[in-house]
Design a protein around this motif. Structure first.
Motif, PDB file in Angstrom:
ATOM      1  N   PRO A 220       0.965  -1.321   0.151  1.00  0.00           N
ATOM      2  CA  PRO A 220       0.054  -0.141  -0.089  1.00  0.00           C
ATOM      3  C   PRO A 220       0.833   1.210  -0.030  1.00  0.00           C
ATOM      4  CG  PRO A 220      -0.793  -1.663   1.577  1.00  0.00           C
ATOM      5  CD  PRO A 220       0.435  -2.069   1.201  1.00  0.00           C
ATOM      6  N   LEU A 221       0.048   2.427  -0.483  1.00  0.00           N
ATOM      7  CA  LEU A 221       0.797   3.930  -0.388  1.00  0.00           C
ATOM      8  C   LEU A 221       0.257   4.552   0.656  1.00  0.00           C
ATOM      9  CD1 LEU A 221       2.610   5.852  -1.689  1.00  0.00           C
ATOM     10  CD2 LEU A 221       0.749   6.254  -3.204  1.00  0.00           C
ATOM     11  N   THR A 222       1.128   4.797   1.729  1.00  0.00           N
ATOM     12  CA  THR A 222       0.347   5.610   2.887  1.00  0.00           C
ATOM     13  C   THR A 222       0.308   6.981   2.567  1.00  0.00           C
ATOM     14  OG1 THR A 222       1.088   4.144   4.473  1.00  0.00           O
ATOM     15  CG2 THR A 222       0.926   6.146   5.238  1.00  0.00           C
ATOM     16  N   ALA A 223      -0.652   7.589   3.110  1.00  0.00           N
ATOM     17  CA  ALA A 223      -1.053   9.039   3.212  1.00  0.00           C
ATOM     18  C   ALA A 223      -1.228   9.190   4.744  1.00  0.00           C
ATOM     19  CB  ALA A 223      -2.147   9.618   2.320  1.00  0.00           C
ATOM     20  N   VAL A 224      -0.774  10.525   5.114  1.00  0.00           N
ATOM     21  CA  VAL A 224      -0.841  10.880   6.562  1.00  0.00           C
ATOM     22  C   VAL A 224      -1.375  12.239   6.503  1.00  0.00           C
ATOM     23  CG1 VAL A 224       0.614   9.211   7.561  1.00  0.00           C
ATOM     24  CG2 VAL A 224       1.338  11.480   7.046  1.00  0.00           C
ATOM     25  N   VAL A 225      -1.912  12.681   7.786  1.00  0.00           N
ATOM     26  CA  VAL A 225      -1.927  13.959   8.021  1.00  0.00           C
ATOM     27  C   VAL A 225      -1.494  14.495   9.360  1.00  0.00           C
ATOM     28  CG1 VAL A 225      -4.479  13.911   8.925  1.00  0.00           C
ATOM     29  CG2 VAL A 225      -3.715  16.205   8.156  1.00  0.00           C
ATOM     30  N   CYS A 226      -0.750  15.592   9.539  1.00  0.00           N
ATOM     31  CA  CYS A 226       0.051  16.054  10.724  1.00  0.00           C
ATOM     32  C   CYS A 226      -0.693  17.208  11.089  1.00  0.00           C
ATOM     33  CB  CYS A 226       1.393  16.356  10.350  1.00  0.00           C
ATOM     34  SG  CYS A 226       2.434  14.929   9.927  1.00  0.00           S
ATOM     35  N   GLU A 227      -1.096  17.367  12.340  1.00  0.00           N
ATOM     36  CA  GLU A 227      -1.797  18.470  13.180  1.00  0.00           C
ATOM     37  C   GLU A 227      -0.513  18.937  14.143  1.00  0.00           C
ATOM     38  OE1 GLU A 227      -5.667  18.166  14.428  1.00  0.00           O
ATOM     39  OE2 GLU A 227      -6.221  18.450  12.075  1.00  0.00           O
ATOM     40  N   GLY A 228       0.143  19.759  14.083  1.00  0.00           N
ATOM     41  CA  GLY A 228       1.360  20.148  14.716  1.00  0.00           C
ATOM     42  C   GLY A 228       2.246  18.850  14.778  1.00  0.00           C
ATOM     43  N   THR A 230       1.362  15.807  16.027  1.00  0.00           N
ATOM     44  CA  THR A 230       0.286  14.655  16.010  1.00  0.00           C
ATOM     45  C   THR A 230      -0.036  13.985  14.664  1.00  0.00           C
ATOM     46  OG1 THR A 230      -0.646  15.612  17.878  1.00  0.00           O
ATOM     47  CG2 THR A 230      -1.827  13.727  16.864  1.00  0.00           C
ATOM     48  N   VAL A 231       0.224  12.918  14.384  1.00  0.00           N
ATOM     49  CA  VAL A 231       0.115  12.242  13.121  1.00  0.00           C
ATOM     50  C   VAL A 231      -0.944  11.167  13.033  1.00  0.00           C
ATOM     51  CG1 VAL A 231       1.482  10.928  11.287  1.00  0.00           C
ATOM     52  CG2 VAL A 231       2.731  12.537  12.748  1.00  0.00           C
ATOM     53  N   TYR A 232      -1.775  11.525  12.052  1.00  0.00           N
ATOM     54  CA  TYR A 232      -2.730  10.363  11.683  1.00  0.00           C
ATOM     55  C   TYR A 232      -2.662   9.821  10.457  1.00  0.00           C
ATOM     56  CZ  TYR A 232      -5.090  13.325  15.145  1.00  0.00           C
ATOM     57  OH  TYR A 232      -5.390  14.106  16.420  1.00  0.00           O
ATOM     58  N   VAL A 233      -2.731   8.575  10.450  1.00  0.00           N
ATOM     59  CA  VAL A 233      -2.929   7.629   8.831  1.00  0.00           C
ATOM     60  C   VAL A 233      -4.481   7.921   8.505  1.00  0.00           C
ATOM     61  CG1 VAL A 233      -2.664   5.607   7.991  1.00  0.00           C
ATOM     62  CG2 VAL A 233      -1.238   6.073   9.911  1.00  0.00           C
ATOM     63  N   LEU A 234      -4.423   8.195   7.078  1.00  0.00           N
ATOM     64  CA  LEU A 234      -5.788   8.223   6.493  1.00  0.00           C
ATOM     65  C   LEU A 234      -6.057   6.954   5.780  1.00  0.00           C
ATOM     66  CD1 LEU A 234      -5.341  11.862   4.703  1.00  0.00           C
ATOM     67  CD2 LEU A 234      -6.296  11.205   6.832  1.00  0.00           C
ATOM     68  N   THR A 235      -7.118   6.412   6.243  1.00  0.00           N
ATOM     69  CA  THR A 235      -7.692   5.396   5.620  1.00  0.00           C
ATOM     70  C   THR A 235      -9.104   5.532   5.035  1.00  0.00           C
ATOM     71  OG1 THR A 235      -9.340   4.697   7.661  1.00  0.00           O
ATOM     72  CG2 THR A 235      -6.829   4.199   7.877  1.00  0.00           C
ATOM     73  N   ASP A 236      -9.707   4.331   4.491  1.00  0.00           N
ATOM     74  CA  ASP A 236     -10.933   4.680   3.697  1.00  0.00           C
ATOM     75  C   ASP A 236     -12.019   5.030   4.806  1.00  0.00           C
ATOM     76  OD1 ASP A 236      -9.830   4.023   1.371  1.00  0.00           O
ATOM     77  OD2 ASP A 236     -10.422   2.194   1.226  1.00  0.00           O
ATOM     78  N   GLU A 237     -11.817   4.769   5.939  1.00  0.00           N
ATOM     79  CA  GLU A 237     -12.691   4.987   7.132  1.00  0.00           C
ATOM     80  C   GLU A 237     -12.649   6.450   7.912  1.00  0.00           C
ATOM     81  OE1 GLU A 237     -11.303   1.801   6.829  1.00  0.00           O
ATOM     82  OE2 GLU A 237     -12.963   1.304   5.797  1.00  0.00           O
ATOM     83  N   ARG A 239      -9.528   9.178   9.705  1.00  0.00           N
ATOM     84  CA  ARG A 239      -8.237   9.116  10.399  1.00  0.00           C
ATOM     85  C   ARG A 239      -8.030   8.020  11.718  1.00  0.00           C
ATOM     86  NH1 ARG A 239      -7.239  15.575  11.990  1.00  0.00           N
ATOM     87  NH2 ARG A 239      -7.396  16.298   9.964  1.00  0.00           N
ATOM     88  N   LYS A 240      -6.720   7.751  11.585  1.00  0.00           N
ATOM     89  CA  LYS A 240      -6.205   6.671  12.771  1.00  0.00           C
ATOM     90  C   LYS A 240      -4.971   7.426  13.293  1.00  0.00           C
ATOM     91  CE  LYS A 240      -5.108   1.890  14.072  1.00  0.00           C
ATOM     92  NZ  LYS A 240      -4.810   0.527  13.072  1.00  0.00           N
ATOM     93  N   GLU A 241      -5.153   7.813  14.685  1.00  0.00           N
ATOM     94  CA  GLU A 241      -3.819   8.414  15.021  1.00  0.00           C
ATOM     95  C   GLU A 241      -2.852   7.363  15.310  1.00  0.00           C
ATOM     96  OE1 GLU A 241      -2.249  10.783  19.201  1.00  0.00           O
ATOM     97  OE2 GLU A 241      -4.434  10.200  18.927  1.00  0.00           O
ATOM     98  N   LEU A 242      -1.427   7.856  14.782  1.00  0.00           N
ATOM     99  CA  LEU A 242      -0.279   7.033  14.724  1.00  0.00           C
ATOM    100  C   LEU A 242       0.487   7.409  16.021  1.00  0.00           C
ATOM    101  CD1 LEU A 242       1.548   5.015  13.286  1.00  0.00           C
ATOM    102  CD2 LEU A 242       2.504   6.881  12.084  1.00  0.00           C
ATOM    103  N   ARG A 243       0.651   6.514  16.933  1.00  0.00           N
ATOM    104  CA  ARG A 243       1.374   6.856  18.315  1.00  0.00           C
ATOM    105  C   ARG A 243       2.663   6.103  18.169  1.00  0.00           C
ATOM    106  NH1 ARG A 243      -3.756   6.020  22.411  1.00  0.00           N
ATOM    107  NH2 ARG A 243      -4.991   7.819  21.561  1.00  0.00           N
ATOM    108  N   PRO A 244       3.768   6.863  19.191  1.00  0.00           N
ATOM    109  CA  PRO A 244       5.111   6.364  19.014  1.00  0.00           C
ATOM    110  C   PRO A 244       4.828   4.912  19.414  1.00  0.00           C
ATOM    111  CG  PRO A 244       4.878   8.666  19.937  1.00  0.00           C
ATOM    112  CD  PRO A 244       3.264   8.158  19.630  1.00  0.00           C
TER     113      PRO A 244
END
Length: 246
Positions: A220-228, A230-237, A239-244
């Motif tokens: 798969p090709l990953t897309a994310v969004v960063c707010e400050g 904080t990073v979220y992975v974008l899925t078909d459903e 956002r899903k937060e990506l934690r350390p």
């Protein structure tokens, strides 16, 4: 402040379009139409449609899409070969050339209709490539920045040489570094968003986030969004937060 990012594309045009669709869906849900989309380099090689990926990005940017791109090592190799048939990137192991199947330039050439590049003389391939490749494509790759800084984040293809000021980093490291960067657990002064080294899933290591999930190898090709930071992975459903990790 939101910033989107897409991992290493490697000629996967359909996956890139799907990633852009997930980003547009996130914009509709969260309302930031101006947030940039940073593509993490390695636009080309290995996948079936490097030509289409470059056409898509160049035309989208020209039409006003808020898309930005940082240079990857594969992008530099393509541009280098187009400038000089004998170009051999400093990061390649001895005896390897860009058109070697393990590197992936053969697939890029095939997307322009230049075939059978693994056995033929490089100068013959180069002559055909000059006739087949839109000169805007290697010029676009040649002029890409090596990194972008935004809102406490550093977007760079491979990583950095730890302990070296950003303005003193070498392009070779920014495009090629692996182990020395990966094992370093120090705070780098910014959260580093990078690709270059495929992982099974996007991974947050505390001081860096790797979003190359192997699109060049059919994953798969990953897309994310960063707010400050904080990073979220974008899925078909959504956002899903990506934690350390750990």
């Amino acid at each position: 402040m939101q910033t989107y990012a897409i991992g290493d594309i490697h000629g996967q045009l359909d996956a890139l379009r799907a990633a852009h669709d997930r980003i547009e869906d996130d914009r509709q849900r969260h309302g930031d139409a101006d947030a940039p989309v940073i593509h993490m380099g390695d636009l080309t090689d290995r996948g079936p449609d490097s030509r289409g990926v470059l056409d898509h990005l160049i035309s989208g940017i020209a039409a006003g899409q808020p898309w930005q791109v940082v240079k990857g090592n594969h992008d530099r190799m393509f541009a280098g070969f187009m400038a000089d048939a004998d170009y051999r990137d400093a990061g390649l192991r001895e005896g390897r050339w860009w058109t070697h199947p393990r590197v992936g330039g053969d697939a890029t050439m095939a997307s322009y209709g230049v075939m059978d590049t693994t056995e033929r003389d490089r100068r013959e391939i180069h002559r055909e490539a000059l006739a087949a490749v839109d000169p805007a494509h290697p010029e676009f790759l040649r002029t890409l920045p090596t990194h972008l800084v935004r809102d406490g984040l550093l977007f760079v293809h491979a990583g950095i040489r730890p302990g070296i000021l950003l303005e003193q980093q070498s392009e070779d490291d920014l495009l090629w570094i692996r182990d020395d960067f990966h094992v370093d657990t120090r705070d780098h002064g910014a959260l580093i968003i990078h690709g270059h080294t495929p992982v099974d899933q996007p991974t947050h290591y505390g001081n860096r986030v790797n979003i190359d999930t192997g699109a060049g190898h059919g994953h798969p090709l990953t897309a994310v969004v960063c707010e400050g930071t904080t990073v979220y992975v974008l899925t078909d459903e959504g956002r899903k937060e990506l934690r350390p990790a750990g």
